[in-house]
Design a protein around this motif. Structure first.
Motif, PDB file in Angstrom:
ATOM      1  N   UNK A   7     -46.400  30.577  -5.036  1.00 11.14           N
ATOM      2  CA  UNK A   7     -45.318  31.242  -4.337  1.00 11.14           C
ATOM      3  C   UNK A   7     -44.758  32.410  -5.143  1.00 11.14           C
ATOM      4  N   UNK A   8     -44.590  32.218  -6.453  1.00 11.14           N
ATOM      5  CA  UNK A   8     -44.090  33.294  -7.306  1.00 11.14           C
ATOM      6  C   UNK A   8     -45.039  34.475  -7.330  1.00 11.14           C
ATOM      7  N   UNK A   9     -46.350  34.203  -7.362  1.00 12.63           N
ATOM      8  CA  UNK A   9     -47.323  35.295  -7.413  1.00 12.63           C
ATOM      9  C   UNK A   9     -47.400  36.021  -6.081  1.00 12.63           C
ATOM     10  N   UNK A  27     -55.032  28.310   1.006  1.00 15.00           N
ATOM     11  CA  UNK A  27     -53.795  29.020   1.342  1.00 15.00           C
ATOM     12  C   UNK A  27     -53.988  29.665   2.717  1.00 15.00           C
ATOM     13  N   UNK A  28     -53.015  29.379   3.599  1.00 15.34           N
ATOM     14  CA  UNK A  28     -53.023  29.992   4.926  1.00 15.34           C
ATOM     15  C   UNK A  28     -51.975  31.097   4.928  1.00 15.34           C
ATOM     16  N   UNK A  29     -52.461  32.356   4.975  1.00 20.44           N
ATOM     17  CA  UNK A  29     -51.554  33.514   4.843  1.00 20.44           C
ATOM     18  C   UNK A  29     -51.989  34.570   5.848  1.00 20.44           C
ATOM     19  N   UNK A  30     -51.006  35.033   6.649  1.00 19.53           N
ATOM     20  CA  UNK A  30     -51.285  36.069   7.648  1.00 19.53           C
ATOM     21  C   UNK A  30     -52.462  35.684   8.533  1.00 19.53           C
ATOM     22  N   UNK A  40     -46.831  23.437   9.285  1.00 21.81           N
ATOM     23  CA  UNK A  40     -46.444  24.581  10.110  1.00 21.81           C
ATOM     24  C   UNK A  40     -45.004  24.449  10.591  1.00 21.81           C
ATOM     25  N   UNK A  41     -44.506  23.201  10.692  1.00 18.06           N
ATOM     26  CA  UNK A  41     -43.121  22.970  11.101  1.00 18.06           C
ATOM     27  C   UNK A  41     -42.158  23.013   9.929  1.00 18.06           C
ATOM     28  N   UNK A  42     -42.685  23.289   8.734  1.00 15.54           N
ATOM     29  CA  UNK A  42     -41.817  23.424   7.571  1.00 15.54           C
ATOM     30  C   UNK A  42     -41.645  22.158   6.760  1.00 15.54           C
ATOM     31  N   UNK A  43     -42.492  21.144   6.939  1.00 18.49           N
ATOM     32  CA  UNK A  43     -42.371  19.887   6.213  1.00 18.49           C
ATOM     33  C   UNK A  43     -43.495  19.758   5.193  1.00 18.49           C
ATOM     34  N   UNK A  61     -40.570  32.013   2.638  1.00 19.32           N
ATOM     35  CA  UNK A  61     -40.230  33.304   2.052  1.00 19.32           C
ATOM     36  C   UNK A  61     -41.422  34.207   1.822  1.00 19.32           C
ATOM     37  N   UNK A  62     -42.623  33.631   1.840  1.00 19.11           N
ATOM     38  CA  UNK A  62     -43.812  34.474   1.614  1.00 19.11           C
ATOM     39  C   UNK A  62     -44.760  34.374   2.809  1.00 19.11           C
ATOM     40  N   UNK A  63     -44.388  33.572   3.841  1.00 17.91           N
ATOM     41  CA  UNK A  63     -45.199  33.478   5.044  1.00 17.91           C
ATOM     42  C   UNK A  63     -46.552  32.831   4.818  1.00 17.91           C
TER      43      UNK A  63
END
Length: 484
Positions: free
Chosen positions: A59-61, A86-89, A113-116, A138-140
């Motif tokens: 997350x930091x990177x 990692x699932x990104x964009x 996906x629901x934030x858990x 915060x990083x999607x």
């Protein structure tokens, strides 16, 4: 088909084995389930702890503008046998260049996906895996770690096999323990049964050995006391019968002499002469019965009537025929056949067989001896209708009669004397149907086998004869001679 009922030993062994199996299964299941739960829970905690650490670094990177996700994954020091996704964009990235399939992450993708944060076990390609999914707010992006747990699965499988083998060995040990326990428990009962069989075979001096076991001492003492009481009663009865028989000899002799005098008197009327003859016949019958009782008493007591010696069977048969008045019949016996025994007892036994055939079998038709290996058999055949199979054992009982054809002059002791004589000579006697249709009474005796020159002559050992053994002769209660 009805199943055969199990014996006591089989039931006890089955109970011990079943109990051991039940206990071992309870212990095995009670050990396996908590251990499995602990190991699985520990593995999930470790995987979750590692995933949180790696997810925080990722997350930091990813907060850095323009950073490449593949470079971020390359910077993560992931554990061995672990793949990071990692699932990104709307794109999936994998830390393993050779394994781009992210299907394992689908187990928890919906919850992430629901934030858990989600943890689940999956069988990715048949390999047990623990999947941890963490949303990177915060990083999607969503972070997934898939760890293969073959070593945990192998550990649980090894432990299960070890517990199963232990349960099997415990069951076998329980069965062996049950067999040993029943062997110890049944040994005294087997000794009692063996002693009872020997006593029923005529070995009245048989007793159970004394034991220090307090639980068995009562059984042993009671059994020996019972045998002593029975033997004492038998001895008392035998002495009483012998005393009565001897006491009756004198008045019987006096009566016989008096009847003889009366039979010679010429002044008797025809009716008186007939009455005297009837009294004489009945007195003779009574005298014969008395002599048989005395002889049987001596046989029961084991008292010898002459020194045991080697007796030629051909000579014995010829003498028995001559004494019975059967001069027109020749005995059949090989000259080499011999027995070792009491000559007077054997002669009386043969005389009783001949008298039985003459009185109740329509006349003796053959008297022969044949060799049967270490035994020899003396056959006395008659011309009568034979003895029914149901009566062939009972006729050797004392005072038993077989509804003879008008012949009632027998004492009912002749065949029992034969049987007791056979027993004292380690032989046996039985009745069967002759080839000619009449009865065939077979007296089986051990054949005499000369000992080597360095040893004294002795009778042959006594293997079991074909139709009956010594114990069988005793159990088949010997029976009446001339009363078939």
């Amino acid at each position: 088909m009805r199943l055969r009922r199990r014996g006591l030993r089989a039931s006890v062994v089955t109970a011990f084995a079943g109990g051991a199996l039940l206990i071992s299964l309870i212990l095995a299941i009670g050990t396996y389930l908590p251990t499995r739960h602990y190991l699985v829970e520990q593995r999930e905690r470790n995987a979750l702890r590692q995933a949180f650490t790696d997810a925080a670094l990722a997350k930091e990177r990813l907060r850095t503008e323009g950073v490449n996700v593949a470079d971020v994954l390359a910077e993560i020091d992931q554990p061995r046998r672990t793949t990071v996704y990692v699932h990104h964009d709307s794109q999936w990235y994998s830390s393993n260049l050779t394994e781009q399939d992210h299907s394992a992450a689908d187990e928890v993708a919906d919850l992430v996906a629901k934030g858990s944060v989600a943890v689940a076990w999956a069988g990715n390609g048949g390999r047990p895996t623990v999947v941890v999914g963490i949303p990177l707010r915060g990083v999607g992006a969503d972070y997934y770690e898939v760890t293969y747990a073959e070593e945990l699965d192998e550990t649980l499988r090894t432990m299960g096999n070890a517990l199963a083998i232990s349960a099997a060995l415990t069951t076998i040990a329980g069965g062996l323990l049950g067999w040993y326990a029943t062997r110890r428990v049944l040994r005294p009962l087997n000794q009692v049964a063996l002693a009872a069989a020997r006593i029923s075979a005529g070995e009245l001096d048989t007793r159970l050995e004394a034991t220090d076991d307090p639980d068995l001492a009562t059984l042993t003492g009671s059994f020996n006391t019972m045998v002593d009481t029975v033997v004492e009663r038998l001895d008392h009865d035998a002495r009483f019968a012998a005393d009565v028989s001897h006491e009756l000899r004198t008045p019987v002799a006096t009566l016989t002499t008096s009847i003889g005098v009366l039979e010679g008197a010429k002044e008797l009327s025809p009716s008186s002469a007939t009455a005297v003859r009837l009294m004489g016949a009945e007195l003779e019958r009574f005298r014969n019965a008395l002599e048989d009782l005395i002889a049987l008493g001596r046989l029961d007591a084991g008292a010898p009537e002459s020194e045991r010696e080697v007796v030629g069977v051909a000579e014995l048969l010829a003498q028995a025929l001559a004494d019975s008045g059967k001069t027109g019949l020749e005995a059949e016996a090989a000259p080499e056949l011999e027995v070792y025994g009491d000559r007077l007892q054997l002669h009386r036994a043969l005389a009783n067989l001949i008298r039985n055939a003459e009185t109740h079998g329509g006349g003796l038709t053959a008297l022969r001896a044949i060799s049967r290996g270490r035994y020899l058999e003396i056959h006395a055949e008659d011309s009568g209708p034979g003895v029914p199979p149901a009566e062939r054992v009972r006729i050797f009982e004392r005072f038993a009669r077989l509804g003879a054809r008008g012949a009632t002059t027998g004492s009912g002791l002749g065949l029992s004397i034969v049987a007791q004589t056979a027993l004292l000579h380690d032989g046996s006697v039985w009745c069967r149907q002759a080839d000619t249709g009449g009865a065939d009474f077979v007296l089986s005796l051990p054949a005499y086998v000369p000992a080597p020159p360095s040893s004294e002559p002795a009778p042959a050992s006594t293997p079991e004869p074909a139709p009956a053994s010594k114990a069988a002769a005793a159990l088949a209660s010997p029976q009446d001679r001339d009363d078939r």
